[in-house]
Scaffold this motif. Structure first.
Motif, short mmCIF file in Angstrom:
data_model
loop_
_atom_site.label_atom_id
_atom_site.label_comp_id
_atom_site.label_asym_id
_atom_site.label_seq_id
_atom_site.Cartn_x
_atom_site.Cartn_y
_atom_site.Cartn_z
N PHE A 11 30.01 5.16 -12.85
CA PHE A 11 30.65 6.43 -13.12
C PHE A 11 30.85 6.74 -14.60
O PHE A 11 31.41 7.78 -14.94
N GLY A 12 30.44 5.85 -15.48
CA GLY A 12 30.50 6.15 -16.90
C GLY A 12 31.87 5.96 -17.51
O GLY A 12 32.72 5.22 -17.00
N GLU A 13 32.11 6.67 -18.60
CA GLU A 13 33.30 6.44 -19.42
C GLU A 13 34.60 6.84 -18.73
O GLU A 13 35.66 6.36 -19.09
N ARG A 14 34.56 7.70 -17.74
CA ARG A 14 35.80 8.16 -17.12
C ARG A 14 36.53 7.05 -16.37
O ARG A 14 37.74 7.13 -16.16
N THR A 15 35.82 6.01 -15.95
CA THR A 15 36.48 4.89 -15.27
C THR A 15 36.66 3.68 -16.18
O THR A 15 37.10 2.63 -15.72
N LEU A 16 36.36 3.84 -17.46
CA LEU A 16 36.49 2.71 -18.38
C LEU A 16 37.93 2.20 -18.48
O LEU A 16 38.14 0.97 -18.51
N PRO A 17 38.98 3.05 -18.51
CA PRO A 17 40.35 2.51 -18.55
C PRO A 17 40.69 1.64 -17.33
O PRO A 17 41.39 0.64 -17.46
N VAL A 18 40.17 2.00 -16.16
CA VAL A 18 40.42 1.18 -14.97
C VAL A 18 39.72 -0.16 -15.11
O VAL A 18 40.30 -1.22 -14.82
N ASP A 19 38.48 -0.14 -15.56
CA ASP A 19 37.75 -1.40 -15.75
C ASP A 19 38.44 -2.28 -16.79
O ASP A 19 38.51 -3.51 -16.64
N GLU A 20 38.96 -1.66 -17.84
CA GLU A 20 39.65 -2.43 -18.87
C GLU A 20 40.88 -3.12 -18.29
O GLU A 20 41.12 -4.32 -18.55
N LEU A 21 41.66 -2.40 -17.49
CA LEU A 21 42.83 -3.01 -16.87
C LEU A 21 42.44 -4.16 -15.96
O LEU A 21 43.05 -5.24 -16.01
#
Length: 619
Positions: free
Chosen positions: A101-111
């Motif tokens: 899904f690209g950058e929009r889910t990056l904060p979730v992946d980071e957590l």
């Protein structure tokens, strides 16, 4: 003019035809992922014939000669019906959503990378008992058997969503199932967010107003909280940090961690003469739902109830001996800890003795669709993983020169929660199920039970011990350099029951509470044993309930009752909780002759042949 109109009509006709053709082609591609319940399969990995019966609601009833074969079949049907959902749950736990899904889910992946739920799940595999590990491995083999079928045949990539996103599907492993349970623990825990909210309000409101908005639990013995500015020097009130809702975030909305309900009543409260149990586990709306109903015929007896795709356990359900349900206990098993950084070396943090300790650090790379990969530095203190200020709104309560870490009982590399769930599912009595709950770690749950030896409400899950001198008792973020801050151990599991020996009813509504003592009671109905989960080769000429009746007859079951052929049953017994639902066993009903799905697996060269007959509506 007439010629122009004629050409326009031709153009419209061509466009409509092309649209219909494109729609038919699209439907053909998407429909390839629909499961054909009448298809036969020859599969390695099963030791004996296996049958899977689907009713009109597509609820699978699985019969096998060994437990391993039953769990293999459960993995197979989970993957057939919910493969996209399973891979999404796994990707969320792994922190790999941004690959799709690209950058929009990056904060979730980071957590998720910082919490390292998947890494802890990998460590927890070796902590399971042999029976649970064998079930996990057999289940994984069943999931992978269906993935192999997708790779070998034209099956629409397994789900329509795989036409829109990457069709690559990694093989399933036991750690994936454990990681999904840890992900559920995160979804059912909101204590960290509540701590941060209380600290934010403490910075801008007087104590009496704060107590009015966020009241403490009623009763005595609740220590007064200091204001947050005193608790953590340097914390200053400021404008609230606005954080947008994250897509696919597993974090619960504030105050929305759960609202489940459950109750139980003893046999003497029931007109049918059997104990009663109702469980209503409330989880967030999803499409498809998180629950997947299934029936498993195991060596310890039949069970039927709700499973989660990816997890080979009936988490809420019933057997011939008892029923069980779950509600979230909302125990405070999370603490936010503020760590002071060394001004001369930000890779070190302050200890209670005045010295500095280095963070445990490592790097991980997040692959992002249509963007450059992102490298994260993951840091852990002695209190848990360090989280950035963008999560839980931590930036609003973290002073300069400090970071926030999360202490949480679920961050364990020896998590035996899935073993506990497996033992509860196999339990033959309320007492045995309560003892099985000893191994549950997170999320903390109220386990509601009803069986031949009474009813019980047991709180299960690791409850951390806090020092009596803890400045906030876990109700607000606290300084990590204070020697009283941090978990000091886990409370001993209490499986003895407390008081109220005449209690005939029990209930729970997402709250913690004492254990209700089990009250033994006499059964007022004829008892019959549930059939052992044995599979036999069967060829079905008619795919309706008469075919199912023949399968039941081979197992010694009377298709018109819940027990063995010829067993006399009293009327109340026909209405008791039982895994064999009568409407699936009745043969030749004149008004509603239902079609059911039947699967047969014959062993072939060390593997097996799976014949599946599916529901096609009313006959």
């Amino acid at each position: 003019m007439f010629t122009l109109f004629r050409w326009l009509m031709r153009a419209v006709t061509v466009l409509v035809g092309l649209g219909l053709l494109a729609g038919l082609v699209l439907y053909w591609f998407l429909s390839r992922s629909l499961v054909d319940y009448s298809e036969d399969f020859t599969l390695p990995g099963i030791s004996a014939p296996v049958e899977i019966v689907h009713n009109n609601d597509s609820v699978p009833h699985i019969f096998g000669q060994t437990d391993a074969d039953v769990f293999f079949a459960l993995g197979f049907v989970h993957a057939q019906d919910r493969l996209w959902q399973m891979t999404m749950l796994r990707r969320t736990a792994q922190g790999r959503l941004s690959e799709l899904f690209g950058e929009r889910t990056l904060p979730v992946d980071e957590l998720m990378r910082r919490l390292d739920l998947y890494g802890l799940a990998l460590q927890s595999v070796k902590a399971q008992d042999p029976g649970t590990l064998a079930a996990l491995e057999a289940y994984s083999a069943g999931v992978n058997a269906w993935i192999n079928q997708i790779n070998q045949g034209a099956r629409g990539r397994g789900a329509p969503e795989f036409w829109l996103f990457s069709p690559e599907i990694s093989a399933w492993a036991p750690a994936d199932s454990i990681a999904i349970l840890k992900l559920m623990a995160l979804q059912l825990s909101d204590q960290a967010a509540s701590e941060v909210l209380r600290a934010e309000l403490s910075l801008v409101l007087p104590a009496d107003r704060l107590a009015d908005i966020l009241p403490e639990d009623p009763g005595t013995g609740v220590a007064a909280l200091p204001d947050y500015a005193t608790l953590v020097p340097g914390a200053l009130p400021g404008a609230p940090v606005k954080t947008a809702a994250l897509p696919f975030s597993p974090l619960p909305a504030p105050g929305m961690a759960g609202a489940s309900n459950a109750w139980a009543a003893e046999a003497r409260r029931s007109a049918a003469g059997g104990a009663l149990l109702a469980s209503d586990p409330h989880l967030g709306f999803t499409a498809p739902t998180i629950w997947y109903l299934a029936r498993l015929e195991l060596s310890t007896g039949g069970v039927i109830g709700g499973t989660i795709p990816g997890v080979p356990v009936v988490l809420v359900g019933r057997s011939e001996e008892m029923g069980w349900g779950l509600t979230t206990a909302n125990l405070d098993d999370q603490d936010v800890v503020i760590e002071k950084l060394n001004p001369e070396n930000p890779e070190e943090y302050a200890l209670p003795d005045g010295n500095w300790a280095r963070f445990d650090s490592r790097q991980t790379i997040v692959t992002v669709k249509d963007a450059n990969p992102v490298t994260l530095t993951l840091r852990w203190s002695r209190n848990g993983p360090v989280l950035p200020g963008t999560h839980f709104n931590l930036a609003a309560v973290t002073p300069a020169g400090h970071v926030a870490a999360l202490s949480w009982t679920a961050l364990s590399g020896a998590d035996t929660s899935i073993t506990a769930a497996m033992r509860v599912m196999r339990s033959q009595s309320v007492a045995e199920a309560i003892e099985a709950g000893r191994l549950h770690v997170a999320p903390a749950q109220n386990l509601m039970l009803a069986g031949p030896d009474g009813i019980a409400l047991q709180v299960i899950g690791a409850l951390p011990i806090r020092d009596p001198a803890h400045p906030s008792q876990g109700r607000m973020p606290s300084p990590g350099w204070n020697p009283a801050v941090g978990f000091k151990g886990i409370f001993e599991y209490d499986a003895t029951g407390h008081g109220e020996p005449d209690r005939a009813r029990a209930s729970a509504a997402d709250r913690g509470g004492p254990v209700v003592r089990r009250r033994p009671g006499r059964r007022r109905y004829a008892r019959t044993a549930a059939p052992a989960g044995t599979g036999a080769a069967c060829r079905m000429e008619r795919r309706d309930e008469r075919a199912y009746a023949r399968a039941a007859d081979r197992r010694g079951l009377d298709p018109r009752s819940d027990g063995p052929a010829g067993a006399r049953r009293t009327r109340p017994a026909r209405r008791q909780l039982h895994p064999h639902r009568r409407r699936f066993h009745r043969a030749g009903l004149p008004r509603h002759r239902r079609r059911v799905g039947l699967v047969r697996c014959d062993p072939v060269g060390g593997g097996g042949k799976l014949h599946r007959y599916g529901a096609r509506g009313a006959g």
